[in-house]
Design an enzyme around this catalytic site. Sequence first.
Site, PDB file in Angstrom:
ATOM      1  N   GLU A  94       0.805  -1.276  -0.064  1.00 32.48           N
ATOM      2  CA  GLU A  94       0.018   0.026  -0.014  1.00 32.48           C
ATOM      3  C   GLU A  94       0.960   1.173  -0.207  1.00 32.48           C
ATOM      4  OE1 GLU A  94      -2.679  -0.955   3.297  1.00 32.48           O
ATOM      5  OE2 GLU A  94      -4.144  -1.996   2.105  1.00 32.48           O
ATOM      6  N   GLU A 125       7.657 -21.365   8.148  1.00 32.50           N
ATOM      7  CA  GLU A 125       7.928 -20.564   9.219  1.00 32.50           C
ATOM      8  C   GLU A 125       9.201 -21.076  10.117  1.00 32.50           C
ATOM      9  OE1 GLU A 125       5.334 -21.270  13.200  1.00 32.50           O
ATOM     10  OE2 GLU A 125       4.164 -20.348  11.501  1.00 32.50           O
TER      11      GLU A 125
END
Length: 311
Positions: A94, A125
């Site tokens: 963004e 992860e």
Amino acid sequence: MTSTPHHPDLRSQLETLATEAFRPELAEIDQLPTLDITRLMNGEDAAVAAAVAERLPEIAAAVDAVAVRMARGGRLVYAGAGTAGRLGVLDASECPPTFNTAPGQVVGLIAGGPDAMVTSIEGAEDSPELARADLDALALTADDTVVGVSASGRTPYAVGAVEYARSLGALTVGLACNRGSALAAAAEHGIEVVTGPELLTGSTRLKAGTAQKLVLNMLSTITMIRLGKTYGNLMVDVRASNEKLRARSRRIVALATGAADDEIERALTATDGEVKHAILVLLADVDGPTAARLLTESGGHLRAALAGAHD
């Protein structure tokens, strides 16, 4: 001997984390009316902002450190797995339309790569080696910042990213949702927003995820304010890539200058649609090339460019 507790397995580690705690008072939540569950969730969420408020000094210190490096051309890199990784990618994605950041200036790394945005990549992860490889691909420098994000504060990908980045001289920030986290300890700037046990046991996309979103909003937004990407509370570096943003650009110029619509259109045309340049054209009564020069000389800070135009 060290006083650090040694956990024989991951299960016993998780049992020590506030974000993983079981809440027996909610054991029959599935039998409640829907409206009651919404009230419960809303009450939980209301506590998140207060938890963030307790960490504002640490957040502010991190922002100031990031801004210094980004002003030198450094990058802001988020690294996380699962929800934490997705929130970092979201925040990074963004920044170009909001602040006209250059491609690659704000980067979101998620364990397992882009596919992990929409599907679970098993085992990713758990790999600090994967974090090192992802950072190597960016060729980190001492002007860059790596923000590790992990609700538990123990995710190997996030901790590994911070440890490796710090070893390369980059600035490091560790954002976790548990006290005494390995992630905060590994980072130069540790931020631990303690959101407590979740409504659904261990579902850290809830309060912990909301807290992470709030902090990432602050890190990117206030850093961009410090870099001169705004004028007051106006997004003067917005990239007008669609009709809505073109309309917003005209409105921002109007709010900043009070000029008439036809003057605004002329200024935007003279500056190839660059909002910050158009405002300078109107407020300083200069032409497009002069506005561009003044902004270059001021490092993109509109207030400084205005002051320079009036000297």
